[in-house]
Design an enzyme around this catalytic site. Structure first.
Site, mmCIF file in Angstrom:
data_model
loop_
_atom_site.group_PDB
_atom_site.id
_atom_site.type_symbol
_atom_site.label_atom_id
_atom_site.label_comp_id
_atom_site.label_asym_id
_atom_site.label_seq_id
_atom_site.Cartn_x
_atom_site.Cartn_y
_atom_site.Cartn_z
ATOM 1 N N TRP A 323 -1.655 -4.770 -4.093
ATOM 2 C CA TRP A 323 -2.389 -5.320 -4.262
ATOM 3 C C TRP A 323 -3.337 -4.935 -5.725
ATOM 4 O O TRP A 323 -3.883 -5.592 -5.888
ATOM 5 C CB TRP A 323 -3.947 -4.488 -3.318
ATOM 6 C CG TRP A 323 -5.558 -4.807 -3.386
ATOM 7 C CD1 TRP A 323 -6.026 -5.402 -2.902
ATOM 8 C CD2 TRP A 323 -6.595 -3.564 -4.251
ATOM 9 N NE1 TRP A 323 -7.512 -5.651 -3.839
ATOM 10 C CE2 TRP A 323 -7.575 -4.810 -4.096
ATOM 11 C CE3 TRP A 323 -6.050 -2.804 -5.368
ATOM 12 C CZ2 TRP A 323 -8.351 -4.368 -4.634
ATOM 13 C CZ3 TRP A 323 -7.116 -2.646 -5.888
ATOM 14 C CH2 TRP A 323 -8.307 -2.563 -5.711
ATOM 15 N N HIS A 324 -2.805 -3.789 -5.986
ATOM 16 C CA HIS A 324 -3.357 -3.204 -7.430
ATOM 17 C C HIS A 324 -3.002 -3.917 -8.520
ATOM 18 O O HIS A 324 -3.124 -4.548 -9.943
ATOM 19 C CB HIS A 324 -3.406 -2.265 -7.901
ATOM 20 C CG HIS A 324 -4.082 -0.909 -7.026
ATOM 21 N ND1 HIS A 324 -3.809 -0.308 -6.075
ATOM 22 C CD2 HIS A 324 -5.140 -0.458 -7.243
ATOM 23 C CE1 HIS A 324 -4.772 0.234 -6.106
ATOM 24 N NE2 HIS A 324 -5.121 0.595 -6.803
ATOM 25 N N GLY A 325 -1.804 -5.053 -8.487
ATOM 26 C CA GLY A 325 -0.933 -5.748 -9.488
ATOM 27 C C GLY A 325 0.036 -6.384 -9.007
ATOM 28 O O GLY A 325 1.009 -6.170 -8.143
ATOM 29 N N PHE A 469 -7.136 -5.989 -11.713
ATOM 30 C CA PHE A 469 -6.861 -6.528 -10.601
ATOM 31 C C PHE A 469 -7.571 -7.483 -9.067
ATOM 32 O O PHE A 469 -7.793 -7.419 -8.473
ATOM 33 C CB PHE A 469 -6.828 -4.547 -10.218
ATOM 34 C CG PHE A 469 -6.303 -4.044 -10.925
ATOM 35 C CD1 PHE A 469 -4.602 -4.078 -11.133
ATOM 36 C CD2 PHE A 469 -6.440 -2.713 -10.501
ATOM 37 C CE1 PHE A 469 -3.994 -3.523 -11.926
ATOM 38 C CE2 PHE A 469 -5.461 -1.012 -12.170
ATOM 39 C CZ PHE A 469 -4.647 -1.930 -12.390
#
Length: 469
Positions: A323-325, A469
């Site tokens: 989800w962050h990247g 993000f």
């Protein structure tokens, strides 16, 4: 538009004055909706269409879910919402990553393929508002929340500008009821909001942006620096990302508070956590609870065997990392935290006899080990590529590096100063002193503190780290 830019101060001054001059709550909500679209459109007006698509689809899905008890029909509308949100997120954030990863895997199998990536611009905040709208439709589907009939209210829930681009991830159950309550200026806690905004401003503009130069210098070529420099670079990145993200959250909560709205707390001194589970109860709390409620528990949570629960925990953190990247470095970062959470579960399940002395010492040791592991994981979060991450890891863990460049080790005293101030705040030594002084003293001190902060801001505005993000 950044909270630390002067144009934001002018923007918010106009928003604030017009908002409180209006008498009717319905007019105020329309004004906030317009201002929220202007705020987001200042980044790139073309991506307003994505917010509108998510808003319309999830609003209709919610209405349709509330209009029927037929299980198949309800499932269909939930799937429509999830596919629309995840489809937009998947295309704009993960298309090139998945295509490139697939091509690399086929090449590994001896089946090389020609492929072309797309020049896709990642819309600011898409990960936040898609999670926000998905939680709404899931809660309506589960029967935990009534569908919103007023489209204006739902649109404002999706696009409310203080938390739109970097959270916290607001739940509909927490925010929507606030839209039905008339706002009263006399009930706004101005002192708390102003102090919180100033704290967030200092964290971002005076600390995070300033030390980003040191962090960028090291991570641009970590293999050319000494092992001691790795410690400076990694520790300062831990400070940078915390001050950057929590600083944004502080300013978002304060800005919303000045308009009469309450946002959830997103950080609670995570670096003082005594174990990794506690860290995730204190760091990015709105995401942690979202992953728990909408991913970990639906996967099975703690139900079943311990191995089953460990699997669910690991999958949750791997997906949380993704989800962050869109990169394997973020997956590794999630895996490191997932592995640590599993180990902590195993440790907690051991029945050990602990003396009073060990009970006093273990939390201290746990806090040191937790912070060390968090910093170690940050290496993969920040490194430009896998090779740079391994070089930094070798220096940070094994104190070995062939590099000769040296960062100023006196910077570690600056880190110690930050830690001391942070600990004093954690121990509430500065808590609520601003409530105990007269209004004129507060105004004078606030003006002085803000003017002093302006002297230490970085020369150039830097985007918030979590905008990517």
């Amino acid at each position: 538009m950044l909270f630390t830019e002067f144009r934001f101060f002018w923007f918010f001054a106009i928003v604030f004055l017009v908002y409180w001059l209006m008498q009717r709550n319905s007019h105020r909500k329309i004004w906030l909706l317009i201002c929220s679209y202007i705020f987001y459109g200042a980044w790139d007006w073309r991506f307003l269409s994505l917010i509108w698509i998510s808003t319309v689809i999830d609003y209709i899905s919610g209405v349709k879910l509330a209009a029927t008890d037929d299980k198949n029909s309800r499932t269909k509308w939930l799937i429509v919402s999830l596919c629309a949100n995840l489809g937009l997120l998947g295309f704009f954030k993960y298309f090139n990553f998945f295509v490139g990863s697939a091509a690399d895997f086929l090449a590994f199998l001896g089946l090389p393929m020609q492929y072309q990536t797309l020049k896709i611009i990642l819309p600011a905040g898409i990960s936040f508002y898609t999670f926000q709208t998905m939680s709404y439709t899931i809660d309506v589907y589960r029967g935990k929340l009534e569908a919103v009939k007023n489209f204006r209210d739902f649109a404002l829930f999706v696009s409310f500008f203080p938390q739109l681009v970097a959270g916290p991830i607001v739940r509909a159950a927490d925010f929507l009821p606030q839209l039905t309550t008339p706002k009263i200026l006399a009930k706004v806690n101005f002192r708390d909001c102003l102090v919180l905004f100033l704290v967030g401003f200092i964290k971002k503009a005076c600390v995070s942006d300033r030390i980003s130069v040191i962090v960028d210098q090291y991570f641009a070529a970590p293999d050319t620096y000494t092992a001691s420099s790795a410690w400076v670079g990694v520790l300062f990145y831990a400070v940078q990302i915390y001050c950057d993200f929590s600083g944004y959250t502080d300013m978002a909560i304060a800005t919303a508070g000045l308009l009469g709205y309450e946002l959830c707390v997103n950080f609670d001194f995570p670096y003082f956590a005594t174990n990794i589970s506690e860290f995730w109860r204190r760091w990015h709390m709105s995401l942690s609870t979202w992953l728990r409620d909408y991913l970990y528990i639906p996967l099975g949570g703690n139900r079943g065997s311990k191995l089953f629960a460990y699997r669910n925990l690991m999958l949750t953190m791997l997906l949380g990392g993704l989800w962050h990247g869109a990169g394997w470095n973020f997956v590794i970062w999630g895996g490191l935290h997932g592995g640590a959470l599993v180990l902590h579960r195993v440790w907690s399940n051991l029945k050990l006899v602990r003396s009073w002395a060990s009970a006093q010492i273990l939390p201290f040791i746990g806090a040191i080990l937790t912070f060390y592991w968090v910093c170690l994981a940050w290496i993969f979060f920040r490194a430009r590529d896998f090779h740079s991450a391994i070089s930094t890891l070798q220096s940070f863990v094994f104190f070995h590096s062939n590099g000769t460049n040296q960062l100023d080790l006196n910077l570690l005293w600056v880190f110690a100063f930050f830690a001391l101030i942070h600990f004093a705040t954690y121990r509430r030594l500065f808590h609520n002193w601003w409530h105990r002084i007269p209004g004129w003293s507060f105004a004078a001190f606030y003006g002085f503190a803000f003017s002093l902060a302006l002297l230490f801001i970085a020369p150039n505005y830097a985007p918030f780290i979590y905008f990517q993000f």
